[in-house]
Scaffold this active site. Structure first.
Site, PDB file in Angstrom:
ATOM      1  N   CYS A   1      24.509  69.365 -42.323  1.00  0.00           N
ATOM      2  CA  CYS A   1      23.725  69.324 -41.076  1.00  0.00           C
ATOM      3  C   CYS A   1      23.171  67.916 -40.895  1.00  0.00           C
ATOM      4  CB  CYS A   1      22.560  70.303 -41.139  1.00  0.00           C
ATOM      5  SG  CYS A   1      22.989  71.979 -41.579  1.00  0.00           S
TER       6      CYS A   1
ATOM      7  N   CYS B   1      25.178  64.870 -39.138  1.00  0.00           N
ATOM      8  CA  CYS B   1      25.133  64.705 -37.682  1.00  0.00           C
ATOM      9  C   CYS B   1      23.705  64.560 -37.183  1.00  0.00           C
ATOM     10  CB  CYS B   1      25.761  65.901 -36.973  1.00  0.00           C
ATOM     11  SG  CYS B   1      27.537  66.039 -37.197  1.00  0.00           S
TER      12      CYS B   1
ATOM     13  N   CYS C   1      27.248  75.995 -34.986  1.00  0.00           N
ATOM     14  CA  CYS C   1      27.383  74.655 -35.546  1.00  0.00           C
ATOM     15  C   CYS C   1      28.240  74.691 -36.810  1.00  0.00           C
ATOM     16  CB  CYS C   1      26.005  74.106 -35.875  1.00  0.00           C
ATOM     17  SG  CYS C   1      25.676  72.519 -35.122  1.00  0.00           S
TER      18      CYS C   1
ATOM     19  N   CYS D   1       3.078  99.829 -25.389  1.00  0.00           N
ATOM     20  CA  CYS D   1       2.185  99.420 -26.478  1.00  0.00           C
ATOM     21  C   CYS D   1       1.693  97.995 -26.260  1.00  0.00           C
ATOM     22  CB  CYS D   1       2.906  99.486 -27.824  1.00  0.00           C
ATOM     23  SG  CYS D   1       3.132 101.157 -28.447  1.00  0.00           S
TER      24      CYS D   1
ATOM     25  N   ARG E   1      12.446  92.502 -36.739  1.00  0.00           N
ATOM     26  CA  ARG E   1      11.218  93.091 -36.225  1.00  0.00           C
ATOM     27  C   ARG E   1      11.502  93.976 -35.011  1.00  0.00           C
ATOM     28  NH1 ARG E   1       8.277  95.753 -36.047  1.00  0.00           N
ATOM     29  NH2 ARG E   1       6.015  95.877 -36.030  1.00  0.00           N
TER      30      ARG E   1
ATOM     31  N   CYS F   1      10.940  98.135 -34.406  1.00  0.00           N
ATOM     32  CA  CYS F   1      10.221  98.762 -33.300  1.00  0.00           C
ATOM     33  C   CYS F   1      11.120  99.764 -32.581  1.00  0.00           C
ATOM     34  CB  CYS F   1       9.748  97.697 -32.312  1.00  0.00           C
ATOM     35  SG  CYS F   1       7.975  97.410 -32.387  1.00  0.00           S
TER      36      CYS F   1
END
Lengths: 106, 263
Positions: free
Chosen positions: B78, B81, B116, B182, B220, B224
């Site tokens: 990574c 670049c 990528c 909620c 998450r 729910c």
């Protein structure tokens, strides 16, 4: 992944009470859980943590299955002289990790 | 006749003290928006604030190592670049999910990292919710810590944003609940002893004490959706990215807390 986060003050005055904080990456598998097929997930925990200052033990703790993942310790000691703190975590399946941090006492 | 019966019924309910609340959900005005942080105990806040007690930093540190590794046949890291992440990745997490022209869809940070990897590193995409993808995402997102969320303004995103908003407002599942019931209407109350909160997605990936590990926003959201007993979406599903798009527009201006700690 095995990495520790260590927080020791870099400098202190002679006689100061200093706080040391350590966090060790570990799953702390209790040994009480089961897979969906009913097999027990084997216990894999850290069993002991030791902090030594220049070879002398200043803090030690035994750990048990109720401890959460990535155990965090915070404890206090008195800074008397410059030197190095060595931390050691020992656990199941031959787990053994060390870390160290130095302090300068003026 | 039916109408008259309804009126009588309403009067009876009113007389017994039962007030019928409007069924239309109201979105939280910008000034009233609160991070999940404000609902936490002082101990959990202290855990998040101190870099040496925040367990999420373990993933950030691992992500920093992965940033410099060369995983694919292209032999590129990574860093080859993008260079120094502290300048090149700054503010990136604050505007994601972003428009990707070649796939013609919004992509979230995890998907961007995998795109990528495939396009430029010629490596396999990392599996969702596994350590390496969480670590890289946490490392990239942490570079925007403290910056305000400012969603991608690309006009192409509008229909996706609208669909995300629709999913948030729409009742679904066996409990016949929408997110909004909620998180817009009852965020100041408790559910089974825990604060409901406003569902501001400003700290992902985050360390949840309940999970005892770092997890993504999609984890998450899937939690729910399971709780509502609705049909769930797979990791990386377009619906979840659209929902993320809406959540980020909803949290506009709020500072990024990655890696956040939540109970």
């Amino acid at each position: 992944m095995a990495a520790a986060l260590i927080n020791v003050p870099k400098k202190a005055k002679n006689g100061d009470i200093i706080e040391i904080k350590t966090l060790m990456s570990h799953i702390m598998e209790t040994g009480y859980r089961h897979t969906t097929s009913g097999q027990v997930v084997p216990r894999d925990i850290i069993t002991s943590f030791t902090c030594r200052f220049e070879g002398e033990e200043v803090f030690r703790a035994d750990l048990f299955p109720a401890t959460a993942a990535n155990p965090f310790f915070s404890f206090f000691t008195v800074a008397t002289r410059s030197g190095k703190f060595d931390f050691e975590w020992v656990g199941d399946n031959g787990f053994s990790e060390t870390a160290s941090a130095s302090i300068t006492v003026e | 006749m039916k109408f008259a019966a309804t009126i009588v019924m309403m009067c009876l309910l009113a007389a017994t003290g039962i007030v019928i609340r409007p069924l239309i959900a109201t979105e939280i005005p910008e000034a009233g928006r609160k991070s999940g942080y404000t609902f936490m105990s002082p101990e959990t806040r202290a855990m998040q604030d101190d870099e040496t007690s925040n367990p999420g930093m373990l993933w950030v540190l691992d992500g920093e190592k992965l940033w410099k590794q060369k995983p694919g046949s292209a032999g590129k890291a990574c860093a080859d670049c993008h260079g120094d992440a502290s300048s090149t990745m700054k503010s990136v997490a604050a505007r994601y999910p972003a428009w990707d022209k070649s796939v013609g869809r919004p992509v979230n940070l995890e998907q961007r990292i995998n795109l990528c990897r495939v396009r430029h590193q010629q490596a396999d995409p990392l599996p969702y919710e596994k350590h390496d993808l969480l670590a890289l995402t946490a490392f990239v997102a942490e570079q925007s810590h403290g910056m305000s969320i400012s969603p991608d303004p690309a006009p192409e995103l509008e229909p996706f944003l609208a669909r995300g908003r629709d999913l948030f407002l729409h009742r679904q599942g066996q409990l016949n609940l929408g997110c909004t019931n909620c998180h817009d209407d009852n965020w100041d109350k408790h559910l089974a002893g825990s604060a409901v909160t406003q569902a501001m997605a400003n700290g992902y990936p985050m360390y949840r004490l309940e999970w005892q590990t770092l997890g993504s926003l999609e984890r998450r959201l899937r939690n729910c959706i399971n709780g509502m007993r609705a049909q769930n979406f797979d990791f990386g599903a377009p619906e979840l990215v659209e929902l993320e798009l809406y959540l980020m527009s909803r949290a506009r201006g709020m500072p990024i807390e990655t890696p956040a700690v939540r109970p």
